[in-house]
Design a protein around this motif. Structure first.
Motif, mmCIF file in Angstrom:
data_model
loop_
_atom_site.group_PDB
_atom_site.id
_atom_site.type_symbol
_atom_site.label_atom_id
_atom_site.label_comp_id
_atom_site.label_asym_id
_atom_site.label_seq_id
_atom_site.Cartn_x
_atom_site.Cartn_y
_atom_site.Cartn_z
ATOM 1 N N PHE A 283 3.613 -28.895 59.822
ATOM 2 C CA PHE A 283 4.162 -28.718 61.167
ATOM 3 C C PHE A 283 3.160 -27.910 61.987
ATOM 4 N N LYS A 288 6.748 -31.059 66.951
ATOM 5 C CA LYS A 288 7.107 -31.598 65.627
ATOM 6 C C LYS A 288 8.156 -30.699 64.954
ATOM 7 N N THR A 289 7.949 -29.398 65.101
ATOM 8 C CA THR A 289 8.837 -28.421 64.466
ATOM 9 C C THR A 289 10.243 -28.484 65.056
#
Length: 294
Positions: A283, A288-289
């Motif tokens: 990540f 994305k996280t």
């Protein structure tokens, strides 16, 4: 014989995640904590027994800094870190077959308020104030032990993001109630790491027997508080977010018994050493996280 990992103080959000992951990998997980079902910090013999033939010792112990910094709390924050680290060091020295690796928590808050440039292990400047004193004393206590059979690594951990707890809960609540605007100027940097990467870093360092010393544990792309809150609002489909000026945060932090420093300090930390040694983040971006967590 099962591989064994010892989690010290691992009853919080990070510790619970680690326990689950290690068990899935087939490890026997031993806990040292103040909770009655675990090995007690007062039982030195049981601690030594747990450490014998262990592969890995991970120390996450310490009173939460999410409280008012009055004298009693400051004392407890400091002592809970130094005393547990001392107990572990003495216990490792008493083992016939001590753990091969001891990973001790530290914090990315050890660096100064950084609005001008990022802090790396090589060129980061240590800050001043209570939080920094806690971090420097913690590391000093950890490295005061000279352990011939055990590698020592201190992790300067940034703000850990993950599902089911940690700091995500209060941030999500702010956004949910329309208060997810900037905090203070919004220009302070927010260094973060996904809890899964933190776990993978531990596995990576466990394998790499040539590595020891201090590592920054933060994702390679920190963001400003402004950017973080904007991405949170977007991920939670919340079009508005009222800002919280500094004066309001000071009042609110008294009411909810915490310190405004936790959101106003500019933490700008890069994982230079980890990346140089070949660790690849799962990540690496906040998008994305947040997609994963929310």
């Amino acid at each position: 014989m099962k591989k064994k990992v010892i989690l010290a103080g691992g009853t919080g959000f990070i510790g619970q995640y680690f326990e689950k992951q290690f068990k899935e990998l087939g490890y026997d997980v031993k806990h040292i904590s103040r909770q009655p079902q675990h090995i007690s910090w007062n039982d030195k013999a049981a601690i030594i027994d747990a450490l014998e033939n262990g592969e890995l010792l991970i120390n996450l112990a310490g009173k939460s800094v999410n409280c008012r910094y009055n004298e009693a709390n400051k004392k407890e924050i400091m002592n809970s870190r130094l005393e547990t680290t001392k107990i572990l060091g003495e216990s490792v020295l008493s083992c016939k077959n001590p753990p091969q690796l001891w990973i001790n928590s530290s914090t990315a808050t050890i660096y100064r308020h950084a609005a001008d440039r990022p802090m790396t292990e090589a060129n980061g400047e240590i800050g001043s104030g209570f939080s920094v004193d806690v971090a420097t004393n913690w590391e000093k206590t950890f490295y005061s032990f000279s352990l011939p059979k055990t590698r020592q690594i201190a992790l300067r951990i940034a703000i850990v993001l993950g599902k089911d707890g940690g700091v995500m809960t209060p941030y999500m609540n702010l956004v949910r109630f329309g208060l997810g605007g900037i905090q203070g100027s919004g220009n302070q940097m927010f260094s973060w790491i996904h809890v899964e990467d933190l776990f993978r870093i531990v596995l990576f360092l466990n394998k790499r027997e040539d590595l020891s010393g201090t590592f920054n544990c933060s994702a390679p792309e920190p963001v400003s508080n402004r950017e973080f809150m904007k991405k949170m609002r977007k991920a939670m489909n919340m079009p508005i977010g009222l800002p919280s000026p500094k004066w309001l945060l000071e009042i609110a932090s008294v009411m909810i018994r915490t310190e405004s420093e936790l959101v106003l300090k500019s933490r700008w930390v890069l994982p230079e050493r980890l990346e140089r040694e070949g660790y690849r983040f799962t990540f690496n971006t906040l998008d994305k996280t947040l997609q994963d967590i929310l």
